[in-house]
Design a protein around this motif. Structure first.
Motif, PDB file in Angstrom:
ATOM      1  N   ASP A 130      13.372   5.406  -2.881  1.00  0.00           N
ATOM      2  CA  ASP A 130      13.246   5.569  -1.435  1.00  0.00           C
ATOM      3  C   ASP A 130      12.824   4.263  -0.754  1.00  0.00           C
ATOM      4  O   ASP A 130      13.240   3.990   0.377  1.00  0.00           O
ATOM      5  CB  ASP A 130      12.247   6.683  -1.109  1.00  0.00           C
ATOM      6  CG  ASP A 130      12.827   8.069  -1.338  1.00  0.00           C
ATOM      7  OD1 ASP A 130      14.065   8.207  -1.282  1.00  0.00           O
ATOM      8  OD2 ASP A 130      12.047   9.009  -1.585  1.00  0.00           O
ATOM      9  N   TYR A 131      12.001   3.454  -1.435  1.00  0.00           N
ATOM     10  CA  TYR A 131      11.648   2.152  -0.864  1.00  0.00           C
ATOM     11  C   TYR A 131      12.884   1.253  -0.769  1.00  0.00           C
ATOM     12  O   TYR A 131      13.035   0.490   0.192  1.00  0.00           O
ATOM     13  CB  TYR A 131      10.573   1.466  -1.705  1.00  0.00           C
ATOM     14  CG  TYR A 131       9.174   1.954  -1.409  1.00  0.00           C
ATOM     15  CD1 TYR A 131       8.436   1.423  -0.360  1.00  0.00           C
ATOM     16  CD2 TYR A 131       8.587   2.956  -2.180  1.00  0.00           C
ATOM     17  CE1 TYR A 131       7.157   1.871  -0.078  1.00  0.00           C
ATOM     18  CE2 TYR A 131       7.310   3.414  -1.905  1.00  0.00           C
ATOM     19  CZ  TYR A 131       6.601   2.869  -0.855  1.00  0.00           C
ATOM     20  OH  TYR A 131       5.334   3.324  -0.568  1.00  0.00           O
ATOM     21  N   LEU A 132      13.766   1.347  -1.756  1.00  0.00           N
ATOM     22  CA  LEU A 132      14.973   0.525  -1.740  1.00  0.00           C
ATOM     23  C   LEU A 132      15.969   1.001  -0.687  1.00  0.00           C
ATOM     24  O   LEU A 132      16.643   0.195  -0.041  1.00  0.00           O
ATOM     25  CB  LEU A 132      15.632   0.540  -3.122  1.00  0.00           C
ATOM     26  CG  LEU A 132      14.791  -0.016  -4.273  1.00  0.00           C
ATOM     27  CD1 LEU A 132      15.512   0.190  -5.602  1.00  0.00           C
ATOM     28  CD2 LEU A 132      14.483  -1.485  -4.061  1.00  0.00           C
ATOM     29  N   LYS A 133      16.036   2.311  -0.477  1.00  0.00           N
ATOM     30  CA  LYS A 133      16.982   2.873   0.488  1.00  0.00           C
ATOM     31  C   LYS A 133      16.514   2.692   1.926  1.00  0.00           C
ATOM     32  O   LYS A 133      17.339   2.601   2.843  1.00  0.00           O
ATOM     33  CB  LYS A 133      17.177   4.375   0.218  1.00  0.00           C
ATOM     34  CG  LYS A 133      17.897   4.699  -1.073  1.00  0.00           C
ATOM     35  CD  LYS A 133      17.922   6.206  -1.292  1.00  0.00           C
ATOM     36  CE  LYS A 133      18.539   6.570  -2.627  1.00  0.00           C
ATOM     37  NZ  LYS A 133      18.456   8.037  -2.890  1.00  0.00           N
ATOM     38  N   HIS A 134      15.201   2.649   2.127  1.00  0.00           N
ATOM     39  CA  HIS A 134      14.646   2.596   3.485  1.00  0.00           C
ATOM     40  C   HIS A 134      13.685   1.409   3.601  1.00  0.00           C
ATOM     41  O   HIS A 134      12.469   1.598   3.651  1.00  0.00           O
ATOM     42  CB  HIS A 134      13.933   3.906   3.811  1.00  0.00           C
ATOM     43  CG  HIS A 134      14.765   5.120   3.586  1.00  0.00           C
ATOM     44  ND1 HIS A 134      15.873   5.429   4.343  1.00  0.00           N
ATOM     45  CD2 HIS A 134      14.664   6.112   2.654  1.00  0.00           C
ATOM     46  CE1 HIS A 134      16.415   6.549   3.922  1.00  0.00           C
ATOM     47  NE2 HIS A 134      15.707   6.986   2.900  1.00  0.00           N
ATOM     48  N   ILE A 154       0.867  -1.172   0.000  1.00  0.00           N
ATOM     49  CA  ILE A 154       0.000   0.000   0.000  1.00  0.00           C
ATOM     50  C   ILE A 154       0.910   1.229   0.000  1.00  0.00           C
ATOM     51  O   ILE A 154       1.596   1.503   0.984  1.00  0.00           O
ATOM     52  CB  ILE A 154      -0.914   0.026   1.235  1.00  0.00           C
ATOM     53  CG1 ILE A 154      -1.882  -1.156   1.222  1.00  0.00           C
ATOM     54  CG2 ILE A 154      -1.689   1.340   1.315  1.00  0.00           C
ATOM     55  CD1 ILE A 154      -2.723  -1.276   2.470  1.00  0.00           C
ATOM     56  N   GLN A 155       0.915   1.969  -1.105  1.00  0.00           N
ATOM     57  CA  GLN A 155       1.754   3.169  -1.187  1.00  0.00           C
ATOM     58  C   GLN A 155       1.030   4.400  -0.665  1.00  0.00           C
ATOM     59  O   GLN A 155       1.659   5.317  -0.138  1.00  0.00           O
ATOM     60  CB  GLN A 155       2.206   3.382  -2.647  1.00  0.00           C
ATOM     61  CG  GLN A 155       3.243   4.455  -2.846  1.00  0.00           C
ATOM     62  CD  GLN A 155       2.633   5.823  -3.185  1.00  0.00           C
ATOM     63  OE1 GLN A 155       1.478   5.895  -3.633  1.00  0.00           O
ATOM     64  NE2 GLN A 155       3.396   6.886  -2.990  1.00  0.00           N
ATOM     65  N   SER A 156      -0.291   4.415  -0.774  1.00  0.00           N
ATOM     66  CA  SER A 156      -1.078   5.536  -0.249  1.00  0.00           C
ATOM     67  C   SER A 156      -2.510   5.095  -0.007  1.00  0.00           C
ATOM     68  O   SER A 156      -2.989   4.124  -0.609  1.00  0.00           O
ATOM     69  CB  SER A 156      -1.067   6.727  -1.220  1.00  0.00           C
ATOM     70  OG  SER A 156      -1.852   6.438  -2.372  1.00  0.00           O
TER      71      SER A 156
END
Length: 382
Positions: free
Chosen positions: A85-89, A61-63
């Protein structure tokens, strides 16, 4: 003839109105992974101002955008604006978690006299499937449907031996949104070899809005559970079912999370740095659904009821949101800024006597259904 023509016109108008009110599903692309694969996204929207975007990375769920009591819309689900950002965090934000949601002691379990070892990614334990769980893979979009209930189904085939788990596991994740503001998540899985399965969704919720400064500790929560499963210092259940009565874990009547979330007089709160525990809703998976929790935000008036067929509810008060990354509103996510409600089988169930069964055999179908009944009404009374 005129009456017939008039009736025909009314029927056409009624059909057009119902078509206009029907929920819709719209495809898009949410960027590309470093290897060049596109990340599909599907946005489900209904006529009541609710929409949710699901991305294929982690079947996440992205939003989730919905109005407050005054009709003002806000995104209430923590998430990122870019795939980078999903890959970094990788903090399980909004993601599907598995093969085994929650913790397995030492990452170890036995099936059929054989011991299996999964990666340790939570100090001495395995968490949410391992170092490369379902939250860190690209799922396939296999179905997208428009209303009256709009939906998207994603699929991932986890090969035999993936993260140490036996059996080839085929998993479908279906997200659907209807005109009653019900967001339903359904997980189904089948295997070709005896294995263990416990799949859930790790959405972080702040009903004031994911960029709101007031966090989620003022949210009023109700959990209809008489007992919970206390944990040791590594957050593995001790095997007990402890009564909630007279403790900080008693949410049988509505209570703000922040009332006792920092109450160090209870060692369980110290272990979890807040709430990170499993409430016992039942003792087994059921055919239908039962109420797991109610959550209401007195500030915005937004609320939801969570229903599921699962026996346990892991309630996590965002204790490890450490202020090192930010979300879509460019606001830093801090401890207590959001909460997670995960319907599931109990943590470490495969290693605990008397806990619900986590095995899945060939010919069986694993199923976890979660229904978020969203509302923009008046605030809950305390």
């Amino acid at each position: 003839m005129k009456n017939i023509a008039a009736l025909g016109a009314l029927a056409i108008m009624a059909f057009a109105a119902s078509a206009a009110d029907a929920a819709t599903a719209k495809r898009s692309t949410f960027g590309k992974l470093p290897d060049g694969r596109a990340v599909p996204a599907v946005t489900l929207t209904n006529a009541r101002g609710v929409s949710t975007t699901i991305i294929a990375y982690g079947a996440s769920i992205q939003s989730l955008v919905m109005p407050d009591r005054a009709g003002k819309k806000a995104d209430i689900a923590l998430g990122h604006s870019t795939i980078d950002d999903y890959l970094k965090h990788p903090n399980f934000i909004g993601a599907t978690v598995g093969r085994f949601a929650n913790r397995i002691a030492g990452g170890r379990f036995e099936l059929g006299g054989r011991t299996y070892q999964t990666p340790l990614n939570d100090k001495t334990n395995a968490l949410h499937g391992g170092t490369v769980g379902f939250d860190k893979v690209l799922w396939d979009v296999v179905s997208v449907r428009n209303g009256p209930t709009a939906s998207v189904t994603l699929r991932y085939v986890s090969p035999d031996g993936d993260q140490g788990y036996p059996g080839t596991l085929t998993v479908d994740a279906t997200y659907s949104l209807d005109e009653r503001n019900n967001l339903t998540i359904e997980y189904k899985a089948t295997t070709d070899k005896t294995t263990i399965v416990n799949i859930s969704n790790h959405a972080y919720w702040n009903l004031s809005g994911e960029g709101a400064s007031n966090g989620a500790m003022g949210h009023v929560v109700t959990i209809p559970a008489e007992t919970y499963t206390p944990v040791d210092a590594t957050l593995i259940p001790t095997g007990q079912l402890r009564p909630v009565a007279g403790t900080v874990f008693d949410f049988r009547r509505p209570r703000a999370i922040g009332d006792r979330v920092r109450d160090a007089s209870d060692q369980q709160i110290v272990y979890g740095r807040g709430y990170d525990h499993n409430w016992v809703i039942g003792r087994k998976v059921i055919a239908g659904t039962q109420l797991m929790a109610r959550v209401a935000d007195p500030v915005s008036g937004r609320s939801f009821e969570l229903w599921s067929n699962q026996p346990g509810l892991q309630f996590y008060s965002g204790n490890f949101l450490d202020g090192t990354f930010w979300g879509k509103a460019k606001k830093i996510y801090r401890e207590g800024d959001a909460i997670v409600m995960e319907p599931q089988i109990f943590p470490d169930a495969i290693n605990q006597k008397g806990f619900p069964e986590a095995r899945l055999e060939p010919g069986q179908t694993y199923r976890n259904v979660m229904v978020y009944k969203l509302s923009s009404g008046a605030p809950a009374r305390r």
